[in-house]
Design an enzyme around this catalytic site. Structure first.
Site, PDB file in Angstrom:
ATOM      1  N   CYS A   1      -8.388   6.328  10.797  1.00 34.84           N
ATOM      2  CA  CYS A   1      -8.974   5.103   9.530  1.00 34.84           C
ATOM      3  C   CYS A   1      -7.816   4.003  10.205  1.00 34.84           C
ATOM      4  O   CYS A   1      -7.324   3.170   9.093  1.00 34.84           O
ATOM      5  CB  CYS A   1      -8.823   5.164   8.174  1.00 34.84           C
ATOM      6  SG  CYS A   1     -10.116   6.751   7.782  1.00 34.84           S
TER       7      CYS A   1
ATOM      8  N   GLN B   1       1.002   6.477   1.250  1.00 38.11           N
ATOM      9  CA  GLN B   1       1.429   7.412   2.006  1.00 38.11           C
ATOM     10  C   GLN B   1       3.126   7.270   1.536  1.00 38.11           C
ATOM     11  O   GLN B   1       3.720   8.159   1.901  1.00 38.11           O
ATOM     12  CB  GLN B   1       1.495   7.250   3.360  1.00 38.11           C
ATOM     13  CG  GLN B   1       0.030   7.581   3.892  1.00 38.11           C
ATOM     14  CD  GLN B   1      -0.479   8.716   4.093  1.00 38.11           C
ATOM     15  OE1 GLN B   1       0.503   9.793   3.787  1.00 38.11           O
ATOM     16  NE2 GLN B   1      -1.796   8.892   4.153  1.00 38.11           N
TER      17      GLN B   1
ATOM     18  N   LYS C   1      -3.480  12.079  -3.102  1.00 37.60           N
ATOM     19  CA  LYS C   1      -2.359  12.320  -2.123  1.00 37.60           C
ATOM     20  C   LYS C   1      -0.964  12.642  -2.785  1.00 37.60           C
ATOM     21  O   LYS C   1      -0.204  12.796  -2.181  1.00 37.60           O
ATOM     22  CB  LYS C   1      -2.087  10.755  -1.224  1.00 37.60           C
ATOM     23  CG  LYS C   1      -3.626  10.447  -0.343  1.00 37.60           C
ATOM     24  CD  LYS C   1      -3.316   9.393   0.487  1.00 37.60           C
ATOM     25  CE  LYS C   1      -4.275   8.835   1.020  1.00 37.60           C
ATOM     26  NZ  LYS C   1      -5.053   9.571   2.123  1.00 37.60           N
TER      27      LYS C   1
ATOM     28  N   ASP D   1       0.989  -1.216   0.057  1.00 38.43           N
ATOM     29  CA  ASP D   1       0.102   0.009   0.092  1.00 38.43           C
ATOM     30  C   ASP D   1       1.025   1.246  -0.041  1.00 38.43           C
ATOM     31  O   ASP D   1       1.612   1.626   0.776  1.00 38.43           O
ATOM     32  CB  ASP D   1      -0.796   0.073   1.336  1.00 38.43           C
ATOM     33  CG  ASP D   1      -1.727   1.050   1.440  1.00 38.43           C
ATOM     34  OD1 ASP D   1      -1.533   2.125   0.603  1.00 38.43           O
ATOM     35  OD2 ASP D   1      -2.579   1.243   2.476  1.00 38.43           O
TER      36      ASP D   1
HETATM   37  N1  PLP Z   1      -3.567   3.287   2.639  1.00 42.98           N
HETATM   38  C1  PLP Z   1      -3.283   4.497   3.360  1.00 42.98           C
HETATM   39  C2  PLP Z   1      -1.845   4.163   4.050  1.00 42.98           C
HETATM   40  C3  PLP Z   1      -3.726   5.688   3.497  1.00 42.98           C
HETATM   41  O1  PLP Z   1      -3.178   6.622   4.269  1.00 42.98           O
HETATM   42  C4  PLP Z   1      -5.047   6.048   3.069  1.00 42.98           C
HETATM   43  C5  PLP Z   1      -5.612   7.376   3.065  1.00 42.98           C
HETATM   44  O2  PLP Z   1      -5.555   7.865   3.875  1.00 42.98           O
HETATM   45  C6  PLP Z   1      -5.463   4.745   2.223  1.00 42.98           C
HETATM   46  C7  PLP Z   1      -4.905   3.624   2.134  1.00 42.98           C
HETATM   47  C8  PLP Z   1      -6.936   5.105   1.454  1.00 42.98           C
HETATM   48  O3  PLP Z   1      -6.882   5.954   0.396  1.00 42.98           O
HETATM   49  P1  PLP Z   1      -8.035   6.203  -0.518  1.00 42.98           P
HETATM   50  O4  PLP Z   1      -9.110   6.815   0.481  1.00 42.98           O
HETATM   51  O5  PLP Z   1      -7.352   7.502  -1.257  1.00 42.98           O
HETATM   52  O6  PLP Z   1      -8.471   5.100  -1.254  1.00 42.98           O
END
Ligand code: PLP
Length: 408
Positions: free
Chosen positions: A366, A205, A228, A202
């Site tokens: 989250c 970030q 982001k 993932d």
């Molecule tokens: N993964 C990480 C580490 C994140 O920080 C985020 C969003 O803050 C996401 C996944 C989810 O991203 P999105 O809402 O753009 O799908």
């Protein structure tokens, strides 16, 4: 490194940074949630709607072909940004969340059976937990969790002991959105591959802050969100190794993902179209490509270096405050600082800072399992971009000192 003069010039590309909030200059430290957009990206969106708008892949007419070319050029831009071997390894999605859900469904269908295991880490965003839980429920798998130490570093010994013949996939974040920890993903991937286990990273970030090369990492899947990294909302990327994407079924039907449809049977298109059902966000893809070119023009290494200095400076200044507790203290951190002050509720700090024009994030970010594991209810999080300055950090610290005085 980026100089102060560079930053003054770069800030001019972001008109929103001139906004006043409650009459105070905006200090935007919520870049981990989403970044602001430079004029170049805004101009690209306007240009695309004014001059290139037609549905892609289907039309023989001029505009449709031009729009298709722009979408496919954007794919090539993303491929080269990530160091992918082949452009068809880039699938456009709505974002990180959709990309992970796609893999959880499609990889799960092709490779996972009852009794198998998926490994995630304790510091994952919900978007990298819930899709795997849904897969576990659907197919009778077990979710295993890599723990971390008190600095917020993954416990690599524990990780090794979690891998076994039932492990189908490891899915971990490159950079924690709460702790800022940059995880040793290359090592994580190497250890998994030794046992023929696939790995998803993932990168939500990571890509805005550090150089990522998926070939060098040898990641099987790598995902990120456009918004982001200075691009628009609603567009993101799934990178997958070609042989893996070929081996897994699509998860949505309709649109350009078909080869031939009859009522008896449908066959699917080749990569990357197999995974892009419906009208793709061809305006978003070209705007994302513009954002990536913008970042490349500055240089991701220079961005990383500058943001590292900002993060260190913020950390040092935060530690001046009595009762300061920084959450996530590893050396290898990206542009995120999470903290608590004494017994003060993070929400109260965030609310009062907001009244002073300072945007930070508060809460569980989250990542409820991570926050629970720390025995806290949330943090205040300041997350930086190259357009932030040490002057802004000074104003933030002065404001925070006032807030702490008021709330103590
Ligand atoms: N993964 C990480 C580490 C994140 O920080 C985020 C969003 O803050 C996401 C996944 C989810 O991203 P999105 O809402 O753009 O799908």
């Amino acid at each position: 490194m980026l100089t102060n003069d560079d930053i003054v010039l770069l800030r001019k590309d972001f008109p929103i940074l001139e906004e006043k909030i409650y009459g105070k200059p905006l200090i935007y430290f919520d870049n981990g949630a989403t970044t602001q957009k430079p004029l170049q990206v805004l101009a690209r969106i306007e240009y695309a709607y004014k001059h290139l708008n037609a549905n892609i892949h289907r039309g023989v007419h001029y505009l449709s072909q031009k729009a298709t070319e722009a979408h496919e050029d954007a794919r090539s831009t993303v491929a080269s940004f990530l160091g992918a071997a082949h452009r068809e390894e880039i699938i456009f999605t709505r974002g990180t969340t959709e990309a992970i859900n796609l893999v959880a469904f499609s990889f799960g269908e092709a490779f996972c059976n009852q009794g198998d295991e998926i490994v995630v880490s304790v510091m994952e965003h919900h978007s990298n937990i819930v899709p795997w839980q849904m897969l576990c429920e659907r197919k009778g798998l077990t979710l295993r969790v890599i723990p971390m130490n008190e600095k917020g570093e993954l416990d690599m010994q524990a990780y090794k002991s979690l891998l076994n013949s039932r492990t189908r996939l490891v899915s971990v974040t490159h950079v924690s959105n709460v702790l800022g920890t940059v995880n040793p993903v290359q090592e994580i991937i190497r250890l998994a591959h030794e046992q023929n286990i696939h790995v998803l990273i993932d990168g939500a970030q990571a890509v805005p802050h550090i150089k990522v090369d998926v070939k060098e990492l040898d990641a099987d899947f790598y995902v990120f969100s456009g918004h982001k990294i200075y691009g628009p909302t609603g567009i993101g990327v799934l990178y997958g190794k070609r042989e893996l994407l070929d081996a897994i079924p699509p998860c949505q039907g309709g649109g350009e993902m078909i080869d031939k449809v009859t009522f008896e049977k449908t066959t699917y298109n080749i990569l990357p179209f197999k995974f892009e059902a419906g009208t793709p966000d061809y305006i978003g893809s070209t705007a994302l490509a513009e954002a990536l070119r913008y970042v490349q023009a500055i240089g991701i290494e220079r961005i990383a270096e500058y943001e590292h200095v900002l993060t260190r400076y913020a950390t040092t200044r935060l530690l001046e405050i009595d009762g300061m507790h920084i959450i996530g203290t590893t050396e290898n951190k990206s542009a995120v600082v999470s903290f608590l002050v004494g017994e003060i509720h993070p929400y109260d700090i965030g609310m009062l800072l907001d009244k002073m024009g300072i945007a930070v994030r508060t809460g569980h970010h989250c990542a409820q399992p991570l926050i629970d594991s720390l025995g806290i209810t949330g943090t205040v999080r300041a997350s930086f971009s190259f357009y932030n300055t040490t002057d802004e950090i000074d104003s933030f610290i002065a404001a925070l000192k006032k807030v702490v005085l008021m709330l103590s």
